[in-house]
Write a protein that holds these residues in place. Sequence first.
Motif, PDB file in Angstrom:
ATOM      1  N   SER A 101      12.180  -6.662  -8.503  1.00  0.00           N
ATOM      2  CA  SER A 101      11.435  -5.445  -8.816  1.00  0.00           C
ATOM      3  C   SER A 101      12.020  -4.256  -8.058  1.00  0.00           C
ATOM      4  O   SER A 101      12.581  -4.409  -6.973  1.00  0.00           O
ATOM      5  CB  SER A 101       9.965  -5.621  -8.424  1.00  0.00           C
ATOM      6  N   ASN A 149      10.079  -1.978  -6.992  1.00  0.00           N
ATOM      7  CA  ASN A 149       8.996  -1.608  -6.078  1.00  0.00           C
ATOM      8  C   ASN A 149       8.473  -2.819  -5.325  1.00  0.00           C
ATOM      9  O   ASN A 149       8.534  -3.952  -5.818  1.00  0.00           O
ATOM     10  CB  ASN A 149       7.834  -0.982  -6.855  1.00  0.00           C
ATOM     11  N   ASP A 208       3.079  -3.298  -3.019  1.00  0.00           N
ATOM     12  CA  ASP A 208       2.114  -2.196  -3.039  1.00  0.00           C
ATOM     13  C   ASP A 208       2.609  -0.998  -3.847  1.00  0.00           C
ATOM     14  O   ASP A 208       2.063   0.103  -3.750  1.00  0.00           O
ATOM     15  CB  ASP A 208       1.780  -1.775  -1.602  1.00  0.00           C
ATOM     16  N   GLY A 209       3.666  -1.222  -4.631  1.00  0.00           N
ATOM     17  CA  GLY A 209       4.155  -0.178  -5.514  1.00  0.00           C
ATOM     18  C   GLY A 209       5.137   0.794  -4.892  1.00  0.00           C
ATOM     19  O   GLY A 209       5.528   1.778  -5.527  1.00  0.00           O
TER      20      GLY A 209
END
Length: 374
Positions: free
Chosen positions: A94, A96, A99-100
Motif C-alpha cells: 500500500s 499508505n 492509519d492512512g
Amino acid sequence: MKLNSFLSISIVLLGISCKSQQVKLSDIDATKETQTLFQNLNKLKEKGFMMGHQDALAYGVNWRYEEGRSDIKDVTGDYPAVYGCDLGGTETKSENDIDGVPFKKTKKWIKEIYDRGGVTTISWHMNNPFTGKNAWDTTPNSFASILPNGSKHELYKSWLDDAAKFFLSLKGSDGKAVPILYRPFHELTGNWFWWCKNNATPDQFKEGWKFTVDYLKSKGVHNLIYVYNTSMVKSREEFLEYYPGEAYADILSFDNYEYNDPTKDNSFVENNLKLFGVMDEIAKEQNKLIAFAETGYEAIPYDKFWTKTLLESIGNYKISYVLAWRNHGWQEQEKKMHYYAPYKGQVSEKDFIDFFNLKQTLFQKDVTKEKLYK
C-alpha cells in the motif's frame, strides 16, 4: 604501596567500572550512528526521559498534514523528542500505512526528525499472513505459519523483504541510514493480535523473533535498535516467558493505558511501578535500556494526568522514553474523541506545560543539544 602503583590500580578499576556501564547492541554490525545513538540514550537516561507521540507530525485533533505542525508543539512550542509511526500496509504494498498516512510523507518526516536530532520508533500492525485479515485476527496457528517450514513462511519473508527496503531507504541529509527503534510483535503478552502469546508457545515466539531479526540483518539492515514489548504483566517470569534473549533485544518495554478515573483508582500507577521494577532489574543484569513504549488516557479527562498520574507511575526509574498514543480526533464509527496528547484548549493543557517544564522531561530542543548521533 607506592603512589604510582595505587594510581595504576585505581585507573584499571575505574576502567572496569566504566566498561560495566556500557550498553551493547544486539546487532554487532550496527551502523556507527545506530551504535552511537544507543550509547547516548544510555547516558541520556541519567538526565531524564524523552517524551514521545505517535504520528506526531502527520495529524492531530482537527487537522491533518500541516507542514511543521504537531499538537504537542502547539501546546509547548516544542516538538516531542520521540516520534512513533507504523509499517502496517507495507505487506500489501500500500502507498499508505494502517492509519492512512502516506509512506512517502513518513520517510520525509523521518529524515527531518533525524536531521534535527530527534528519535523515531516504528511498530508494525502487520496483517495476519495465515488468513489475509488484519492484525487483530487471532485465528489459531497463525503465528506458527510464519516459522520456517510453516505454510506462510515464504510469504512472511516477502513481507520482511519489503520492510527491509523501507528501513534501508531511510536516509538523513548526511546520506547515512537513520537509526530506528524497531518494536516488532508489540504487546506480545496480550491476546488481541495474531502474534500474541495466546497464539504461540514461548518456543515458537522466540523462534519467530530470532528469525525476523536474523533475516533483516541478512538483508543488510543494520540501523535498528530492537525493542522487546509486552502488555501489562505482573512478574519477572511473565515478562521473560517469551523473551528471545539478550542477544536479540536492546530495549525492554511495555504498553499500558489508563482506563479508570485516576483520582479514585491508583492501579495504573501501582502496576506500572511494579513492572518498571521488574524491567529495571533485568536491564541492569543485561545492560539494556527500559521504556514505556505506549501509554495514555483517552481524551485525557483528568487535568493533572501528566504531573500526577503519569509521572508518579514512572517514579524514580531511569527510563529512556515514554510515548503517548496518537491524536486521531473524532471517531465517526464510535462517536467519540480519540486522542492521547493535549491540544490547545484541552483540559490537561496547562498540566502538560508544567510537565514540559520539568527538568527530567526531555523534548526535541533538549535532545537536539545532546547530539545523539555524534
